[in-house]
Design an enzyme around this catalytic site. Structure first.
Site, PDB file in Angstrom:
ATOM      1  N   GLN A  13       0.952  -1.114   0.071  1.00 58.77           N
ATOM      2  CA  GLN A  13      -0.042  -0.038   0.042  1.00 58.77           C
ATOM      3  C   GLN A  13       0.915   1.360   0.186  1.00 58.77           C
ATOM      4  O   GLN A  13       0.506   2.213  -0.778  1.00 58.77           O
ATOM      5  CB  GLN A  13      -0.742   0.074   1.174  1.00 58.77           C
ATOM      6  CG  GLN A  13      -1.932  -1.219   1.189  1.00 58.77           C
ATOM      7  CD  GLN A  13      -3.183  -0.839   0.593  1.00 58.77           C
ATOM      8  OE1 GLN A  13      -3.175  -0.793  -0.703  1.00 58.77           O
ATOM      9  NE2 GLN A  13      -4.234  -0.514   1.259  1.00 58.77           N
ATOM     10  N   ILE A  14       1.713   1.283   0.777  1.00 57.23           N
ATOM     11  CA  ILE A  14       2.606   2.605   0.942  1.00 57.23           C
ATOM     12  C   ILE A  14       3.580   2.812  -0.220  1.00 57.23           C
ATOM     13  O   ILE A  14       3.659   3.683  -0.588  1.00 57.23           O
ATOM     14  CB  ILE A  14       3.378   2.551   2.335  1.00 57.23           C
ATOM     15  CG1 ILE A  14       2.215   2.564   3.463  1.00 57.23           C
ATOM     16  CG2 ILE A  14       4.177   3.837   2.404  1.00 57.23           C
ATOM     17  CD1 ILE A  14       2.923   2.391   5.019  1.00 57.23           C
ATOM     18  N   ASN A  96       9.651  -9.563  10.642  1.00 59.64           N
ATOM     19  CA  ASN A  96      10.118  -8.408  10.110  1.00 59.64           C
ATOM     20  C   ASN A  96      11.675  -8.140  10.155  1.00 59.64           C
ATOM     21  O   ASN A  96      12.227  -7.660   9.575  1.00 59.64           O
ATOM     22  CB  ASN A  96       9.313  -7.092  10.633  1.00 59.64           C
ATOM     23  CG  ASN A  96       7.827  -7.135   9.933  1.00 59.64           C
ATOM     24  OD1 ASN A  96       7.881  -7.729   8.981  1.00 59.64           O
ATOM     25  ND2 ASN A  96       7.069  -6.490  10.539  1.00 59.64           N
ATOM     26  N   ARG A 152      -0.134  14.301  11.779  1.00 59.41           N
ATOM     27  CA  ARG A 152      -1.414  14.391  12.370  1.00 59.41           C
ATOM     28  C   ARG A 152      -1.887  15.177  13.480  1.00 59.41           C
ATOM     29  O   ARG A 152      -2.997  15.793  13.474  1.00 59.41           O
ATOM     30  CB  ARG A 152      -1.504  12.835  13.026  1.00 59.41           C
ATOM     31  CG  ARG A 152      -1.658  11.739  11.946  1.00 59.41           C
ATOM     32  CD  ARG A 152      -1.131  10.403  12.608  1.00 59.41           C
ATOM     33  NE  ARG A 152      -1.465   9.322  11.402  1.00 59.41           N
ATOM     34  CZ  ARG A 152      -1.131   8.027  11.467  1.00 59.41           C
ATOM     35  NH1 ARG A 152      -0.256   7.784  12.460  1.00 59.41           N
ATOM     36  NH2 ARG A 152      -1.455   7.188  10.294  1.00 59.41           N
ATOM     37  N   HIS A 176       7.625   5.459  18.065  1.00 56.15           N
ATOM     38  CA  HIS A 176       6.569   5.532  17.146  1.00 56.15           C
ATOM     39  C   HIS A 176       5.439   4.349  17.694  1.00 56.15           C
ATOM     40  O   HIS A 176       5.353   3.479  17.549  1.00 56.15           O
ATOM     41  CB  HIS A 176       6.682   5.181  15.761  1.00 56.15           C
ATOM     42  CG  HIS A 176       5.582   5.316  14.732  1.00 56.15           C
ATOM     43  ND1 HIS A 176       5.050   6.274  14.850  1.00 56.15           N
ATOM     44  CD2 HIS A 176       5.390   4.463  14.029  1.00 56.15           C
ATOM     45  CE1 HIS A 176       4.174   6.033  13.824  1.00 56.15           C
ATOM     46  NE2 HIS A 176       4.260   4.853  13.355  1.00 56.15           N
TER      47      HIS A 176
HETATM   48  N1  APR Z   1      11.381  -7.807  -0.050  1.00 50.48           N
HETATM   49  C1  APR Z   1      10.766  -6.788  -0.322  1.00 50.48           C
HETATM   50  N2  APR Z   1       9.140  -6.624  -0.258  1.00 50.48           N
HETATM   51  C2  APR Z   1       8.875  -7.462   0.900  1.00 50.48           C
HETATM   52  C3  APR Z   1       9.433  -8.506   1.479  1.00 50.48           C
HETATM   53  C4  APR Z   1      11.012  -8.337   1.110  1.00 50.48           C
HETATM   54  N3  APR Z   1      11.861  -9.348   1.661  1.00 50.48           N
HETATM   55  N4  APR Z   1       8.818  -9.132   2.349  1.00 50.48           N
HETATM   56  C5  APR Z   1       7.393  -8.577   2.283  1.00 50.48           C
HETATM   57  N5  APR Z   1       7.640  -7.742   1.277  1.00 50.48           N
HETATM   58  C6  APR Z   1       6.454  -6.815   0.758  1.00 50.48           C
HETATM   59  C7  APR Z   1       5.136  -7.412   0.901  1.00 50.48           C
HETATM   60  O1  APR Z   1       4.961  -8.435  -0.096  1.00 50.48           O
HETATM   61  C8  APR Z   1       4.086  -6.191   0.735  1.00 50.48           C
HETATM   62  O2  APR Z   1       3.848  -5.879  -0.633  1.00 50.48           O
HETATM   63  O3  APR Z   1       6.094  -5.787   1.495  1.00 50.48           O
HETATM   64  C9  APR Z   1       4.779  -5.121   1.219  1.00 50.48           C
HETATM   65  C10 APR Z   1       4.360  -4.603   2.495  1.00 50.48           C
HETATM   66  O4  APR Z   1       3.006  -3.855   2.113  1.00 50.48           O
HETATM   67  P1  APR Z   1       1.620  -3.897   2.870  1.00 50.48           P
HETATM   68  O5  APR Z   1       1.461  -5.372   3.627  1.00 50.48           O
HETATM   69  O6  APR Z   1       0.510  -3.231   2.012  1.00 50.48           O
HETATM   70  O7  APR Z   1       2.102  -2.609   3.924  1.00 50.48           O
HETATM   71  P2  APR Z   1       2.006  -1.228   3.569  1.00 50.48           P
HETATM   72  O8  APR Z   1       0.717  -0.714   4.102  1.00 50.48           O
HETATM   73  O9  APR Z   1       2.768  -0.729   2.439  1.00 50.48           O
HETATM   74  O10 APR Z   1       2.867  -1.088   5.269  1.00 50.48           O
HETATM   75  C11 APR Z   1       4.303  -1.137   5.114  1.00 50.48           C
HETATM   76  O11 APR Z   1       5.035   0.272   6.835  1.00 50.48           O
HETATM   77  O12 APR Z   1       3.714   1.599   8.396  1.00 50.48           O
HETATM   78  C12 APR Z   1       4.376   0.356   7.862  1.00 50.48           C
HETATM   79  O13 APR Z   1       3.047  -0.997   9.660  1.00 50.48           O
HETATM   80  C13 APR Z   1       3.450  -0.633   8.313  1.00 50.48           C
HETATM   81  O14 APR Z   1       5.151  -2.541   8.385  1.00 50.48           O
HETATM   82  C14 APR Z   1       4.324  -1.826   7.414  1.00 50.48           C
HETATM   83  C15 APR Z   1       4.940  -0.959   6.297  1.00 50.48           C
END
Ligand code: APR
Length: 309
Positions: A13-14, A96, A152, A176
């Site tokens: 998402q981000i 993570n 925020r 955070h």
């Molecule tokens: N290498 C690259 N991408 C990865 C890996 C990796 N080893 N492992 C996981 N991912 C990817 C996932 O496939 C997923 O597309 O990381 C992405 C995370 O995206 P989302 O689950 O949509 O999370 P998002 O809302 O983008 O937030 C990302 O930021 O604010 C923080 O808490 C939030 O930890 C989260 C992070």
């Protein structure tokens, strides 16, 4: 002149919103890496196909191969997994941090000179792990959280007063999470103390809402967490580095004695310029602010100390 290169690790998402904004603002060419096949390719293709209309010539490429990050000037990390049912915070932390091991190895191999901005949660641990695992200079690794928490706070204050969000400045320091420290004394409307406009009772309610603001969005969305505001904030930090703007931004920064803390990352005001985190700015705390900051740090320290790299 060649364009700057922005690497994004994590195309969820981000990461997707950062790619879109970076391209639209023509901050540089964008490479989006994710482990899921098709997702980074699909997201970037979608952005690129809109480029003729939003009028940007940045290249936007998606890949599953970390080597495409070669030569990145700045890398923003959002890779991670969210907590699943039955998973404890510790389980999540270990998963993570495991992902960060892989990410850090690739950073070392493909873009050892990049400025790194970590967004993945739990932020204060992930940014610390990123620096330790990569061995990058601490000034080249920072975390995005305080800017978002401050944003925020500013939004809530501006809405309460009925004034432009642009005129409200505020600092939220510390870790955070629930222990973050919104500083009312440093919140102003173009330099005028916020207490001139809002009662203590209402300000306390705004502070409480700020601390829970991430959770408020999670509860509304049902799946996932905030993704537009974190993306904007991460990009703001990247821009300050790429353009050497020397913005003063609350970031999770490596402390080497500042604020009485050594070898941990905590949210504090820093100046970000072409050398990365160029200066940690030490604020004078009132006793209760100092207590709240110390309490927040103890929480960060406990989490970091529980991690085995
Ligand atoms: N290498 C690259 N991408 C990865 C890996 C990796 N080893 N492992 C996981 N991912 C990817 C996932 O496939 C997923 O597309 O990381 C992405 C995370 O995206 P989302 O689950 O949509 O999370 P998002 O809302 O983008 O937030 C990302 O930021 O604010 C923080 O808490 C939030 O930890 C989260 C992070």
């Amino acid at each position: 002149m060649t364009r700057r290169k922005i690497g994004l690790i994590g195309g969820g998402q981000i990461g997707g919103v950062i790619a879109q904004l970076a391209a639209a603002r023509e901050l540089g060419d964008v490479t989006l890496v994710d482990v899921v096949e098709g997702v980074p390719q699909g997201k970037t293709l979608d952005i690129w196909e809109g480029a003729p209309v939003f009028g940007a010539d940045s290249a936007v490429v998606g890949t599953n191969d970390y080597k495409e990050l070669k030569g990145s000037d700045v890398v923003i990390i959002t890779a991670g997994v969210p907590r699943k049912p039955g998973m404890s915070r510790d389980d999540l932390l270990n998963v993570n941090v495991g992902i960060m091991k892989n990410v850090a190895a690739n950073l070392k191999q493909y873009c050892p000179d990049a400025f790194i901005i970590v967004v993945s949660n739990p932020l204060d641990v992930m940014v610390w792990a990123c620096q330790k695992l990569s061995g990058f200079k601490p000034s080249k690794v920072c975390g995005m959280a305080g800017l978002l928490d401050s944003s925020r706070f500013r939004a809530f204050v501006a809405a309460e007063i009925g004034v432009s969000v642009e005129d409200v400045t505020a600092f939220v320091l510390g870790g955070h999470g629930d222990t973050m420290v919104p500083l009312i004394r440093y919140c102003t409307v173009n330099g005028i103390p916020v207490t001139k406009f809002i009662s203590a009772e209402k300000l306390n309610a705004i502070v409480a809402r700020t601390k829970q603001a991430g959770g408020e969005i999670v509860n509304l969305l049902k799946t996932g967490s905030a993704f537009v505001s974190p993306a904007v904030c991460a990009l703001e930090m990247a821009e300050s580095y790429l353009k050497d703007k020397k913005r003063l931004i609350v970031s999770a920064a490596y402390l080497n004695g500042e604020y009485g803390i050594k070898d941990y990352y905590v949210g504090v005001p820093v100046i970000i310029g072409e050398n990365g985190v160029e200066k940690v700015v030490e604020l004078d705390f009132a006793p209760e602010e100092r207590d709240a900051f110390n309490k927040s740090f103890v929480h960060v320290k406990e989490m970091v100390d529980s991690v085995k790299l």
